[in-house]
Design a protein around this motif. Sequence first.
Motif, PDB file in Angstrom:
ATOM      1  N   LYS A   4     -30.104  28.710 -38.150  1.00 52.12           N
ATOM      2  CA  LYS A   4     -30.933  30.010 -37.172  1.00 52.12           C
ATOM      3  C   LYS A   4     -30.087  30.462 -35.928  1.00 52.12           C
ATOM      4  CE  LYS A   4     -34.820  28.459 -35.516  1.00 52.12           C
ATOM      5  NZ  LYS A   4     -35.829  27.280 -34.225  1.00 52.12           N
ATOM      6  N   ARG A   5     -28.903  29.757 -35.930  1.00 50.97           N
ATOM      7  CA  ARG A   5     -28.634  30.802 -34.599  1.00 50.97           C
ATOM      8  C   ARG A   5     -26.360  30.259 -35.314  1.00 50.97           C
ATOM      9  NH1 ARG A   5     -26.252  28.644 -30.325  1.00 50.97           N
ATOM     10  NH2 ARG A   5     -27.730  27.473 -30.304  1.00 50.97           N
ATOM     11  N   LEU A  19     -22.442  29.131 -45.701  1.00 48.64           N
ATOM     12  CA  LEU A  19     -21.854  30.522 -44.245  1.00 48.64           C
ATOM     13  C   LEU A  19     -20.729  30.066 -43.657  1.00 48.64           C
ATOM     14  CD1 LEU A  19     -22.520  31.246 -41.358  1.00 48.64           C
ATOM     15  CD2 LEU A  19     -22.560  29.213 -40.207  1.00 48.64           C
ATOM     16  N   VAL A  36     -25.787  35.033 -33.165  1.00 48.97           N
ATOM     17  CA  VAL A  36     -26.376  35.853 -34.448  1.00 48.97           C
ATOM     18  C   VAL A  36     -27.331  34.992 -34.408  1.00 48.97           C
ATOM     19  CG1 VAL A  36     -26.062  36.826 -36.664  1.00 48.97           C
ATOM     20  CG2 VAL A  36     -24.150  36.434 -34.861  1.00 48.97           C
ATOM     21  N   VAL A  88     -23.204  35.197 -45.198  1.00 53.82           N
ATOM     22  CA  VAL A  88     -24.392  34.299 -45.383  1.00 53.82           C
ATOM     23  C   VAL A  88     -25.025  34.433 -46.883  1.00 53.82           C
ATOM     24  CG1 VAL A  88     -26.619  33.176 -45.175  1.00 53.82           C
ATOM     25  CG2 VAL A  88     -25.589  33.902 -42.951  1.00 53.82           C
ATOM     26  N   TYR A 100     -32.060  38.962 -39.247  1.00 59.51           N
ATOM     27  CA  TYR A 100     -30.719  38.687 -38.607  1.00 59.51           C
ATOM     28  C   TYR A 100     -31.025  39.576 -36.927  1.00 59.51           C
ATOM     29  CZ  TYR A 100     -27.146  42.641 -38.878  1.00 59.51           C
ATOM     30  OH  TYR A 100     -27.422  44.106 -38.587  1.00 59.51           O
ATOM     31  N   THR A 142     -27.692  40.399 -33.479  1.00 57.56           N
ATOM     32  CA  THR A 142     -27.075  39.933 -32.336  1.00 57.56           C
ATOM     33  C   THR A 142     -26.444  41.206 -31.633  1.00 57.56           C
ATOM     34  OG1 THR A 142     -24.331  39.268 -32.372  1.00 57.56           O
ATOM     35  CG2 THR A 142     -25.405  41.291 -33.784  1.00 57.56           C
ATOM     36  N   LEU A 153     -30.311  33.888 -36.960  1.00 54.22           N
ATOM     37  CA  LEU A 153     -30.998  33.977 -38.518  1.00 54.22           C
ATOM     38  C   LEU A 153     -32.542  34.053 -39.273  1.00 54.22           C
ATOM     39  CD1 LEU A 153     -27.082  33.042 -39.410  1.00 54.22           C
ATOM     40  CD2 LEU A 153     -27.872  34.982 -39.664  1.00 54.22           C
ATOM     41  N   ARG A 154     -32.904  34.407 -39.939  1.00 50.67           N
ATOM     42  CA  ARG A 154     -34.263  34.609 -40.549  1.00 50.67           C
ATOM     43  C   ARG A 154     -33.258  33.893 -42.107  1.00 50.67           C
ATOM     44  NH1 ARG A 154     -36.625  37.926 -38.511  1.00 50.67           N
ATOM     45  NH2 ARG A 154     -38.087  36.326 -36.628  1.00 50.67           N
ATOM     46  N   TYR A 155     -32.596  33.020 -42.319  1.00 48.68           N
ATOM     47  CA  TYR A 155     -32.692  32.439 -43.769  1.00 48.68           C
ATOM     48  C   TYR A 155     -32.640  30.873 -43.492  1.00 48.68           C
ATOM     49  CZ  TYR A 155     -30.160  36.756 -44.968  1.00 48.68           C
ATOM     50  OH  TYR A 155     -29.775  38.433 -45.037  1.00 48.68           O
ATOM     51  N   CYS A 180     -27.506  43.689 -45.862  1.00 46.91           N
ATOM     52  CA  CYS A 180     -27.911  42.346 -45.574  1.00 46.91           C
ATOM     53  C   CYS A 180     -29.502  42.791 -46.407  1.00 46.91           C
ATOM     54  CB  CYS A 180     -28.700  42.707 -44.266  1.00 46.91           C
ATOM     55  SG  CYS A 180     -29.978  41.829 -43.793  1.00 46.91           S
ATOM     56  N   LEU A 205     -25.599  37.957 -46.349  1.00 49.66           N
ATOM     57  CA  LEU A 205     -26.059  38.417 -45.327  1.00 49.66           C
ATOM     58  C   LEU A 205     -23.977  38.664 -45.464  1.00 49.66           C
ATOM     59  CD1 LEU A 205     -26.494  40.070 -42.555  1.00 49.66           C
ATOM     60  CD2 LEU A 205     -26.570  37.813 -41.735  1.00 49.66           C
TER      61      LEU A 205
END
Length: 481
Positions: free
Chosen positions: A402-403, A420, A394, A413, A365, A367, A396-398, A376, A381
């Motif tokens: 994405k955002r 979420l 923010v 997360v 992530y 931000t 996100l790579r989950y 994390c 997260l």
Amino acid sequence: MIRDRGLNHWLPTYLAESLQRYRLRLLRKRQLTHLLFFVCDHYEPRHHAKEPGQAAARIQAWHHGYRQMQEECFQRHGLRPVHTWFYPPHHGDEYLPALARMAFDGLGEVELHYHHHDDTEETLRAGLRETLDRYHRAGLLLQLGEPPGTGFGFIHGDWALDNSAHGRFCGVNSELSLLQELGCWADLTMPSSNECQTRKINSIYYAVDDRERPKSHDWGEDARIGHTGRDGLLLIQGPLGINFRGPKYPRIENASLTSANWGSPLRIPSWIDCHVHVRERPQWLFIKLHTHGAIEADFDALFGQKARAMHAVLAQQYNDGRRFKLHYVTARQAFNVVRAAEHGRDGDPAQFFDYELPPPVTALYCTSAPHDVKCCTPQRLRLDGLESDSTSSVLLRYPGLKRVTGRIRSLVVSAENSVLELMPYDGSGAVSLQLAPGAAVRSLSGARIVGEGSSGELALSGAGPIRLEYRQSLHRAAVGG
């Protein structure tokens, strides 16, 4: 003509080790040698900046230019160069989010560069702790974990590690111990080829402080296979020697990368011939270069045409799979390979890039809002205390996400459960989010969907707290991908 203020410090060592270097060159001809190539940047965007906004423009140019060069190298050679930015706090906290974004985008990782003078152990400890707190609020110098681990690579300002500049630019004889205390996993300052240069060169070794004397890292014990519990701070040096190849030579080879002294084909063999390695693991060879790369004059050597030419030579001549295999690594990944070698690991070093120190939290992530990272990991997260005076995002790579954009106080997360959770800052619930392709909402509470976009974008409105359950996309994200 050779000119070097620190020549008398290191030349005797260089000459004494000439036979060993020759033997290692002969050994390389009979085996596959893995080249671990990394650039440690004393990254100072305000250096000699003359116009308002010039520092920010430099970082923007870096982000665009390096990403373009990296992608071009991948398309042409199947390899992605990466960078390590050692950023000094006196250049301003306002640039930390941009560095975190470059790391999130896969361009490299961020570590600590620190200038100081006339310090005592107490004042230096306080200054470093305050700096670490500031970097942590930007999601930097933290590794994946619950809670995230604190750790950093270090480069000393003005090369003066452990008070090695005769009292100038430091003041603390116990600096090595203090850095270890605060979470430093390795120093990467050398070589300097000036008065601060150590007698020990072309080495990966451990140094123990002598509080009564400066420059305790002048000598130390080599890292070697089977010795995993060494006292002292690990130091990873770059190549230092004399280059006899080409015109205007002989000259000092001190691993500096500039546009005037770029990574030409004449220099690369000298880097290799210095043969920096963990003892008894000579087939893993470390090439650590350094640069002051934030200034426009050196962009060409780092992501311009000269950089492209250097990477082309590296890929074409030093990645044949028979004599050489090339690996681009960050400073953290190089440290992990050192530790793997000490533990007797063998084979392809790429399998050990995360051996001891996990990736930084920016792998998952980033931000621009200051915040606290409570957890994390690839599964979970949690960000608390986000300072959002205005709308911020923010990234996100989950899987499935994405955002998230809005004035958010906290974010959680749960990747395993595809949940979420958000707490809007002012209770309005005015938040937008972007799902990954193929993801979809399963349930929503605390808000309602008031708009949808074609790229998985959703506009939410409600009183909060917001809880969104979603179906993940079929293509799962990888850490650092």
